[in-house]
Design a protein around this motif. Structure first.
Motif, short mmCIF file in Angstrom:
data_model
loop_
_atom_site.label_atom_id
_atom_site.label_comp_id
_atom_site.label_asym_id
_atom_site.label_seq_id
_atom_site.Cartn_x
_atom_site.Cartn_y
_atom_site.Cartn_z
N HIS B 217 -22.90 -3.98 0.03
CA HIS B 217 -22.83 -3.28 1.32
C HIS B 217 -21.38 -3.04 1.75
CE1 HIS B 217 -26.89 -4.81 1.29
NE2 HIS B 217 -27.20 -3.96 2.27
N ASP B 218 -20.57 -4.10 1.60
CA ASP B 218 -19.17 -3.98 1.99
C ASP B 218 -18.43 -2.97 1.11
OD1 ASP B 218 -19.71 -5.81 3.88
OD2 ASP B 218 -18.53 -7.46 2.98
N MET B 219 -18.82 -2.96 -0.15
CA MET B 219 -18.19 -2.01 -1.07
C MET B 219 -18.39 -0.58 -0.58
SD MET B 219 -19.07 -1.31 -5.06
CE MET B 219 -20.40 -0.18 -4.73
N TYR B 220 -19.65 -0.26 -0.24
CA TYR B 220 -19.93 1.09 0.25
C TYR B 220 -19.25 1.35 1.59
CZ TYR B 220 -23.17 2.11 -3.50
OH TYR B 220 -23.70 2.36 -4.73
N ALA B 221 -19.18 0.32 2.42
CA ALA B 221 -18.50 0.48 3.71
C ALA B 221 -17.04 0.86 3.49
CB ALA B 221 -18.61 -0.81 4.52
N GLY B 222 -16.44 0.21 2.50
CA GLY B 222 -15.04 0.53 2.17
C GLY B 222 -14.90 1.96 1.68
N ILE B 223 -15.85 2.37 0.84
CA ILE B 223 -15.80 3.73 0.30
C ILE B 223 -15.91 4.76 1.42
CG2 ILE B 223 -17.00 5.41 -1.16
CD1 ILE B 223 -17.74 3.01 -2.99
N ILE B 224 -16.85 4.50 2.34
CA ILE B 224 -17.01 5.45 3.46
C ILE B 224 -15.73 5.52 4.29
CG2 ILE B 224 -18.19 5.79 5.68
CD1 ILE B 224 -20.74 4.83 4.34
N THR B 225 -15.14 4.35 4.57
CA THR B 225 -13.92 4.34 5.37
C THR B 225 -12.82 5.17 4.72
OG1 THR B 225 -14.48 2.10 6.02
CG2 THR B 225 -12.27 2.85 6.54
N ILE B 226 -12.66 4.95 3.40
CA ILE B 226 -11.55 5.66 2.76
C ILE B 226 -11.81 7.17 2.69
CG2 ILE B 226 -12.18 5.62 0.30
CD1 ILE B 226 -9.11 4.24 0.37
N SER B 227 -13.06 7.57 2.55
CA SER B 227 -13.31 9.01 2.47
C SER B 227 -13.12 9.66 3.85
CB SER B 227 -14.69 9.30 1.89
OG SER B 227 -15.68 9.15 2.87
N VAL B 228 -13.51 8.94 4.91
CA VAL B 228 -13.29 9.49 6.25
C VAL B 228 -11.79 9.58 6.55
CG1 VAL B 228 -13.54 9.00 8.73
CG2 VAL B 228 -15.50 8.75 7.20
N LEU B 229 -11.08 8.54 6.14
CA LEU B 229 -9.63 8.53 6.33
C LEU B 229 -8.96 9.70 5.61
CD1 LEU B 229 -8.46 6.23 7.99
CD2 LEU B 229 -7.65 5.18 5.89
N GLY B 230 -9.36 9.91 4.38
CA GLY B 230 -8.81 11.01 3.58
C GLY B 230 -9.10 12.35 4.24
N LEU B 231 -10.33 12.46 4.73
CA LEU B 231 -10.74 13.71 5.37
C LEU B 231 -9.88 13.98 6.61
CD1 LEU B 231 -13.06 15.78 4.93
CD2 LEU B 231 -14.29 14.58 6.75
N LEU B 232 -9.71 12.97 7.45
CA LEU B 232 -8.93 13.13 8.68
C LEU B 232 -7.48 13.51 8.37
CD1 LEU B 232 -10.15 10.16 10.92
CD2 LEU B 232 -10.65 12.60 11.16
N PHE B 233 -6.93 12.82 7.38
CA PHE B 233 -5.56 13.09 6.98
C PHE B 233 -5.40 14.55 6.56
CE2 PHE B 233 -1.88 11.50 4.13
CZ PHE B 233 -1.01 11.58 5.19
N ASN B 234 -6.38 15.02 5.79
CA ASN B 234 -6.33 16.38 5.30
C ASN B 234 -6.46 17.40 6.44
OD1 ASN B 234 -6.11 18.12 2.99
ND2 ASN B 234 -8.21 18.73 3.42
N VAL B 235 -7.36 17.11 7.38
CA VAL B 235 -7.54 18.02 8.52
C VAL B 235 -6.24 18.12 9.32
CG1 VAL B 235 -8.68 18.25 10.77
CG2 VAL B 235 -10.02 17.73 8.73
#
Lengths: 264, 251
Positions: B217-235
């Motif tokens: 569960h934590d692994m997926y939570a980490g993945i979601i966090t990093i993808s949201v972070l990447g998305l925000l950075f790109n925007v």
């Protein structure tokens, strides 16, 4: 009148890749441009008109001969000459006003005076309301007006124009031709105007220099005199005569130019 | 039209969320390895509540921004130099071709060998990855300046350094910004890999460590966090890029 520009025996060769023989663009050009004169230069395409303009601008040096400006050989570009290019060459990241200021920045004019002068010249070309527009927000004709204002703003003695209206539609072109004459009369600049349009050459020029096909030489310089430069000049009977003379001079050259493979 | 487009975008993500929720619950995929989204989000909330997530995010962002910032500071001047001096470009070009075609992560072990397992090697590999798009775009930007604009400025007798400042630099800004935006994406991509080797904090570490300890569960939570972070950075970077290239709209 004295000669503002004196072109003396100018030849321009270019070295061509994979060829031992240099390519001769201009051969032994002799031409004087008088102070305050409007001289048009016509020739078939590829005859070296633009090369001659580059030489006048000091962007390249002649292979032989020399060009004098006020009796002094041209040794490089300078703010005593302003160029107007066919493709406007406006800086797209600058507003119309900032474009006009460009040459003044090169001249280290103070900011306030720069603003003032730029506004004055935008006004002169009829673009007072468009100072804050970017080039991509302006039509072709307006862009060329900005370019003309830019070249006038730093107050050069000579205006060099390289087919400035060739990319415009017929109506815009006629309007700008009229305005250019008005501006010329007002500013007293010496103008060298390159074109491949016979009508344009006769309409604008006090003298029309006809060039030969490559290598370019001056074939003939025709004096164009009208009683008055007002009203519909093109309807004047003498306009037709002048036009015909230039046409006849050019016809053989155009035919000769077609014989050759298009280079440059 | 905008609304419709917006709806469609949300629709695709909603669909993904639904599939992620339903497939594990119906047993189509093993929920041990892919827990339903709702459970992952609960784990994410827990991680956030304990402050653990914030610590990892801070560690990651710190590295990422340090590498990214250094890349900007180094690659832009270098790119301007290479783009401007033709002989330098000719000399360096084979080298540039070689390195740009070498997968960045293939060099990660080299960075670790030379710089150790600590922060230096992590920031260095991010710097390295982010520097390429900035460098190459800056070179392309300088090279791509309309020759007529240069000619026009030169005809005014502008000396080389002022030509550079008044024409070359402003003309290349949009292209350089494209490089910066790409570099932003790269710095997030490489970050995770860098943090999987010898890190004690960071989202990459969290993902790797969670997987190791079977905290799926934590692994997926980490993945979601990093993808949201990447998305925000790109925007963020994309909007900056737009702001600096408005004049390029229609040229």
């Amino acid at each position: 009148m004295t000669a503002k520009i004196s072109i003396r025996g100018v030849t321009k060769d270019f070295s061509v890749r994979d060829h031992d023989e240099p390519f001769t663009a201009l051969h032994d050009i002799h031409l004087d441009v008088r102070t305050g004169e409007f001289l048009t230069l016509v020739g078939p395409s590829g005859c070296g008109k633009s090369t001659l303009l580059d030489l006048l601008a000091g962007l390249t040096a002649p292979t032989h001969g020399e060009i004098l400006l006020d009796g002094v050989p041209i040794e490089g570009p300078g703010l005593d000459r302003g160029i107007v290019f066919q493709q406007y060459a406006l800086f797209p990241w600058r507003t119309a006003l900032a474009n006009v200021e460009f040459g003044l920045e090169a001249k280290d004019t103070k900011k306030r005076e720069r603003r003032e002068r730029a506004r004055h010249f935008l006004d002169l070309v009829g673009l007072s309301g468009f100072a804050e527009r970017y080039p991509h927000e302006l039509s072709g004709g307006m862009r060329q007006r900005v370019a003309i204002a830019r070249s006038l703003a730093f107050d050069p003695d000579v205006l060099l124009m390289d087919e400035p209206f060739a990319a415009l539609d017929a109506q815009t072109r006629e309007t700008l031709q009229e305005e250019l004459l008005r501006i010329w009369e007002k500013t007293q600049k010496t103008v060298v105007f390159i074109t491949h349009g016979i009508d344009e050459a006769v309409y604008l020029g006090q003298r029309v220099a006809v060039m030969t096909s490559r290598p370019g030489r001056i074939k003939h310089v025709l004096d164009v005199e009208f009683e008055a430069r007002e009203g519909d000049l093109r309807a004047d009977a003498r306009f037709g005569d002048y036009r015909h003379v230039v046409w006849t001079l050019l016809r053989d050259e155009v035919a000769a130019a077609r014989q050759e493979a298009p280079v440059g | 039209m905008h609304l419709l487009k917006g709806l469609r975008r949300v629709a695709a993500i909603t669909l993904l969320a639904v599939v992620w929720e339903v497939l594990p619950r119906t047993g189509v995929v093993d929920r041990t390895f892919l827990p339903p989204l709702s459970e992952v989000l609960t784990a994410l909330a827990n991680l956030a509540a304990t402050g653990e997530l914030l610590d990892h995010t801070q560690a990651s962002l710190g590295r990422s921004l340090a590498g990214f910032g250094l890349a900007i500071a180094l690659a832009i001047p270098l790119g301007l130099l290479i783009g401007w001096y033709r002989p330098l470009a000719d000399f360096l070009n084979p080298l540039l071709e070689l390195f740009r075609n070498t997968a960045t992560l293939a060099l990660l072990p080299v960075f670790v060998l030379l710089l150790g397992l600590g922060e230096t090697s992590k920031i260095a590999i991010i710097l390295y990855a982010a520097a390429w798009p900035i460098l190459l775009n800056t070179i392309a930007g300088v090279r791509g300046v309309d020759p007529l604009l240069i000619k026009s400025a030169r005809s005014l007798g502008l000396p080389a350094h002022r030509l550079f400042q008044k024409v070359i630099l402003p003309a290349s800004v949009p292209t350089i910004f494209t490089g910066i935006r790409l570099a932003g994406a790269y710095s997030m991509l490489v970050l995770v890999a860098a943090e999987m080797v010898g890190a004690k904090a960071g989202l990459g570490y969290l993902i790797n460590y969670a997987q190791f300890n079977f905290r799926v569960h934590d692994m997926y939570a980490g993945i979601i966090t990093i993808s949201v972070l990447g998305l925000l950075f790109n925007v963020l970077l994309a909007s900056l890029e737009r702001r600096f290239s408005t004049w390029r709209a229609t040229s």
